[in-house]
Motif scaffolding. Structure first.
Motif, PDB file in Angstrom:
ATOM      1  N   VAL A 378       0.850  -1.189   0.000  1.00 11.77           N
ATOM      2  CA  VAL A 378       0.000   0.000   0.000  1.00 11.77           C
ATOM      3  C   VAL A 378       0.887   1.241   0.000  1.00 11.77           C
ATOM      4  N   ARG A 379       0.584   2.158  -0.886  1.00 11.68           N
ATOM      5  CA  ARG A 379       1.294   3.425  -0.943  1.00 11.68           C
ATOM      6  C   ARG A 379       0.284   4.566  -1.025  1.00 11.68           C
ATOM      7  N   LEU A 380       0.757   5.758  -0.713  1.00 11.89           N
ATOM      8  CA  LEU A 380      -0.037   6.975  -0.836  1.00 11.89           C
ATOM      9  C   LEU A 380       0.566   7.842  -1.933  1.00 11.89           C
ATOM     10  N   PHE A 381      -0.300   8.486  -2.712  1.00 13.41           N
ATOM     11  CA  PHE A 381       0.183   9.374  -3.780  1.00 13.41           C
ATOM     12  C   PHE A 381      -0.068  10.813  -3.348  1.00 13.41           C
ATOM     13  N   LEU A 382       1.009  11.607  -3.296  1.00 16.06           N
ATOM     14  CA  LEU A 382       0.935  12.989  -2.845  1.00 16.06           C
ATOM     15  C   LEU A 382       1.240  13.929  -4.002  1.00 16.06           C
ATOM     16  N   VAL A 383       0.322  14.793  -4.332  1.00 10.90           N
ATOM     17  CA  VAL A 383       0.538  15.799  -5.372  1.00 10.90           C
ATOM     18  C   VAL A 383       1.189  17.018  -4.727  1.00 10.90           C
ATOM     19  N   PRO A 384       2.358  17.433  -5.195  1.00 14.05           N
ATOM     20  CA  PRO A 384       3.035  18.578  -4.577  1.00 14.05           C
ATOM     21  C   PRO A 384       2.284  19.872  -4.874  1.00 14.05           C
ATOM     22  N   ALA A 385       2.505  20.869  -4.047  1.00 11.02           N
ATOM     23  CA  ALA A 385       1.843  22.165  -4.225  1.00 11.02           C
ATOM     24  C   ALA A 385       2.786  23.284  -3.819  1.00 11.02           C
ATOM     25  N   SER A 386       2.883  24.287  -4.678  1.00  4.17           N
ATOM     26  CA  SER A 386       3.612  25.499  -4.317  1.00  4.17           C
ATOM     27  C   SER A 386       2.752  26.303  -3.341  1.00  4.17           C
ATOM     28  N   TYR A 455       6.440  10.782  -6.110  1.00  3.64           N
ATOM     29  CA  TYR A 455       5.217  11.279  -5.469  1.00  3.64           C
ATOM     30  C   TYR A 455       4.496  10.203  -4.674  1.00  3.64           C
ATOM     31  N   SER A 456       5.024   8.996  -4.707  1.00  2.00           N
ATOM     32  CA  SER A 456       4.403   7.858  -4.035  1.00  2.00           C
ATOM     33  C   SER A 456       5.223   7.486  -2.809  1.00  2.00           C
ATOM     34  N   VAL A 457       4.567   7.311  -1.648  1.00  2.00           N
ATOM     35  CA  VAL A 457       5.274   6.947  -0.417  1.00  2.00           C
ATOM     36  C   VAL A 457       4.598   5.737   0.217  1.00  2.00           C
ATOM     37  N   ASP A 458       5.396   4.907   0.851  1.00  2.42           N
ATOM     38  CA  ASP A 458       4.862   3.725   1.517  1.00  2.42           C
ATOM     39  C   ASP A 458       3.987   4.124   2.702  1.00  2.42           C
ATOM     40  N   ILE A 459       2.888   3.416   2.885  1.00  2.64           N
ATOM     41  CA  ILE A 459       1.972   3.724   3.985  1.00  2.64           C
ATOM     42  C   ILE A 459       2.672   3.606   5.342  1.00  2.64           C
ATOM     43  N   GLY A 460       3.705   2.778   5.409  1.00  6.81           N
ATOM     44  CA  GLY A 460       4.438   2.605   6.660  1.00  6.81           C
ATOM     45  C   GLY A 460       5.393   3.734   6.972  1.00  6.81           C
ATOM     46  N   ASP A 461       5.693   4.579   5.976  1.00  7.41           N
ATOM     47  CA  ASP A 461       6.615   5.696   6.166  1.00  7.41           C
ATOM     48  C   ASP A 461       5.820   6.913   6.640  1.00  7.41           C
ATOM     49  N   THR A 462       5.323   6.819   7.856  1.00  7.47           N
ATOM     50  CA  THR A 462       4.392   7.821   8.368  1.00  7.47           C
ATOM     51  C   THR A 462       4.969   9.228   8.367  1.00  7.47           C
ATOM     52  N   GLU A 463       6.261   9.363   8.621  1.00  6.76           N
ATOM     53  CA  GLU A 463       6.866  10.685   8.681  1.00  6.76           C
ATOM     54  C   GLU A 463       6.774  11.422   7.349  1.00  6.76           C
ATOM     55  N   SER A 464       6.674  10.665   6.250  1.00  6.71           N
ATOM     56  CA  SER A 464       6.633  11.287   4.913  1.00  6.71           C
ATOM     57  C   SER A 464       5.263  11.853   4.573  1.00  6.71           C
ATOM     58  N   TRP A 465       4.232  11.378   5.250  1.00  9.80           N
ATOM     59  CA  TRP A 465       2.899  11.815   4.824  1.00  9.80           C
ATOM     60  C   TRP A 465       1.994  12.305   5.956  1.00  9.80           C
ATOM     61  N   ALA A 466       2.311  12.040   7.200  1.00 10.30           N
ATOM     62  CA  ALA A 466       1.380  12.321   8.299  1.00 10.30           C
ATOM     63  C   ALA A 466       0.970  13.784   8.358  1.00 10.30           C
ATOM     64  N   GLY A 467       1.867  14.697   8.033  1.00 14.54           N
ATOM     65  CA  GLY A 467       1.529  16.101   8.111  1.00 14.54           C
ATOM     66  C   GLY A 467       0.773  16.631   6.908  1.00 14.54           C
ATOM     67  N   ARG A 468       0.564  15.773   5.903  1.00 14.76           N
ATOM     68  CA  ARG A 468      -0.056  16.228   4.651  1.00 14.76           C
ATOM     69  C   ARG A 468      -1.375  15.535   4.358  1.00 14.76           C
ATOM     70  N   CYS A 469      -1.696  14.503   5.089  1.00  7.87           N
ATOM     71  CA  CYS A 469      -2.885  13.709   4.786  1.00  7.87           C
ATOM     72  C   CYS A 469      -3.886  13.786   5.938  1.00  7.87           C
ATOM     73  N   GLY A 470      -5.076  14.176   5.637  1.00  7.89           N
ATOM     74  CA  GLY A 470      -6.114  14.231   6.655  1.00  7.89           C
ATOM     75  C   GLY A 470      -6.121  15.550   7.381  1.00  7.89           C
ATOM     76  N   PRO A 471      -7.194  15.835   8.116  1.00 13.24           N
ATOM     77  CA  PRO A 471      -7.317  17.104   8.828  1.00 13.24           C
ATOM     78  C   PRO A 471      -6.178  17.325   9.809  1.00 13.24           C
TER      79      PRO A 471
END
Length: 472
Positions: A378-386, A455-471
């Protein structure tokens, strides 16, 4: 409800106790006669060099004429490598330029201009051009019909009013009253021979600020006619005080479904194709419900299943109280456990993601075990934003809704949670194709490109996505 909630301007999937949006008065916007219209399409041969190839198509025949093209919206600023595909904007513009007799659009909502979203964003120019081309069609003698989900009081209506003033026929389908959901589908029909189906809403952001994927099919009257029956169902339900027929009249029925798909050639290769629809009450005789189609594609995989979807949740999102709904999640786990199928799921990640999605995705990823020969990733896809892009409301997300296996391609309009299949009007295209150079293979290449991208990060790599996903 985020992107699929019309960017916080619509709230169509409220729990049942919430009052449904007020219907427009019969003498105002979307007023229509209470009769069922059936549009007779004429077949035209119109070929675009980039999108459709250069093979001649004979009118009325689906023998070797059908062309399918994978189209995408890549958000501005993203560095996407090969494969690159025609854009959603290009496909829509080509469909509009090809139109000679009719254009039918089934849609969730309309925000094609900066005025709609109260922005001053240059990237809205593509959406504004699409709207201007649509407004020109009636002056060219092209009949335009739009079936749209009944807007809420906060929904922008300028585009729809402009279409009506220009001669288009617009019907609002009161899905909150009919099923408790919305009209969430996204497809076009042109002249009864060309079509588009995919994840892109009638929204300028869907062309330049949101990652989208769909299929454009050209010179294929047999498929357009079948998808047209789904449109006619929406159109029939758009009259005041409409009720869902039980059963649907015979002219809405189809013999093209999961059990008996249409056998034809797409881009010269043999294919088995059908359209599915949701929710089940909107399925006339013979129509495969969308959930059944999705599950059958998973069940038909021998080696692998790859999924790319914005929202993945084994539950309901908008009903109150929320319910556990494991239909899809259970089928993916069964495929991995019982048949040794490799499963990969790539979900969208943005500030509007449902918090409950992440523990369920982690649970699915936990099934992976080399010793047990269970292959689930499972991975998450993050679209970057300026900084400037971050200020665009409800943008910068992967809104894809597709699945590809070693046997078939599934391109849908629904997120993967219970509400979308039980109460919400959606649709999907299923294409089974073998060999190389096929639409299925092209879709798999897109999935692999995105899966392997930065742009794809492993679901287990919480530090890479926790601050960008969800409220937050």
């Amino acid at each position: 409800m985020g992107l699929d909630g019309a960017y916080a301007q619509l709230d169509p999937l409220d729990p049942p106790e919430t009052p449904t949006p007020k219907r427009p008065h019969r003498a105002t916007l979307f007023a229509v006669p209470s009769v069922l219209f059936l549009l007779a399409f004429l077949i035209l041969t119109l070929i675009h060099p980039r999108l459709r190839g250069d093979a001649a198509a004979s009118a009325g025949s689906c023998g070797n004429s059908c062309r399918i093209v994978l189209v995408e919206s890549i958000p501005e600023g993203m560095n996407i490598t090969s494969p690159t595909n025609p854009s959603t904007f290009e496909a829509w513009l080509e469909l509009l330029s090809s139109a000679r007799r009719s254009v039918d659009i089934a849609s969730f909502y309309w925000t094609l201009t900066n005025e709609d979203t109260r922005t001053h964003e240059p990237s809205a120019a593509q959406g504004e051009l699409i709207l201007s081309e649509l407004l020109r069609l009636p002056r060219r003698g092209v009949a335009v019909r739009v079936a749209v989900s009944a807007p809420s009081a906060k929904a922008p209506l300028d585009d729809l009013r402009a279409l009506e003033r220009g001669g288009a026929a617009v019907r609002a389908v009161d899905m909150p009253r009919l099923t408790g959901g919305v009209l969430h589908t996204k497809f076009w029909l042109v002249d009864g021979v060309h079509l588009y189906l995919g994840s892109a809403n009638m929204d300028w952001r869907a062309l330049t600020q949101v990652k989208e994927l769909g299929a454009a099919i050209f010179n294929c009257s047999c498929l357009a006619e079948d998808l047209g029956k789904i449109f006619e169902a929406y159109w029939a339900l758009g009259v005041p005080d409409a009720a869902i027929p039980a059963p649907w009249p015979d002219n809405f029925s189809t013999a093209i479904n999961a059990a008996t798909p249409l056998q034809l050639r797409l881009n010269g290769s043999a294919a088995a194709v059908y359209f599915s629809s949701s929710p089940p009450p909107l399925c006339a005789s013979g129509r495969t419900p969308d959930l059944s189609a999705l599950l059958s594609v998973i069940d038909g995989a021998d080696r692998w299943v790859d999924v790319a979807v914005m929202s993945y949740l084994p539950g309901t999102e908008f009903q109150r109280p929320e319910r556990f709904w494991p239909a899809i999640d259970e089928r993916l786990r069964r495929a991995a456990f019982e048949r040794g199928v490799r499963v990969r799921v790539m979900a969208g990640c943005w500030p509007h993601s449902r918090p409950a999605m992440f523990p369920f995705l982690k649970s699915l990823a936990a099934v992976n075990d080399d010793r047990a020969r269970l292959r689930v990733e499972v991975r998450l896809f993050l679209v970057p934003a300026s900084a400037a892009q971050s200020r665009i409301p409800f943008a910068r997300v992967s809104h894809n809704k597709f699945m590809v296996t070693d046997k078939a391609a599934y391109v849908g309009t629904s997120n993967w949670s219970g509400d979308y299949f039980e109460r919400t009007a959606g649709s999907a295209l299923v294409v089974a194709q073998a060999g190389s150079g096929t639409f299925r293979e092209r879709l798999q290449e897109v999935f692999q490109r995105d899966w392997s991208s930065g742009y794809s990060v492993d679901i287990g790599d919480t530090e890479s996505w926790a601050g960008r996903c969800g409220p937050r």
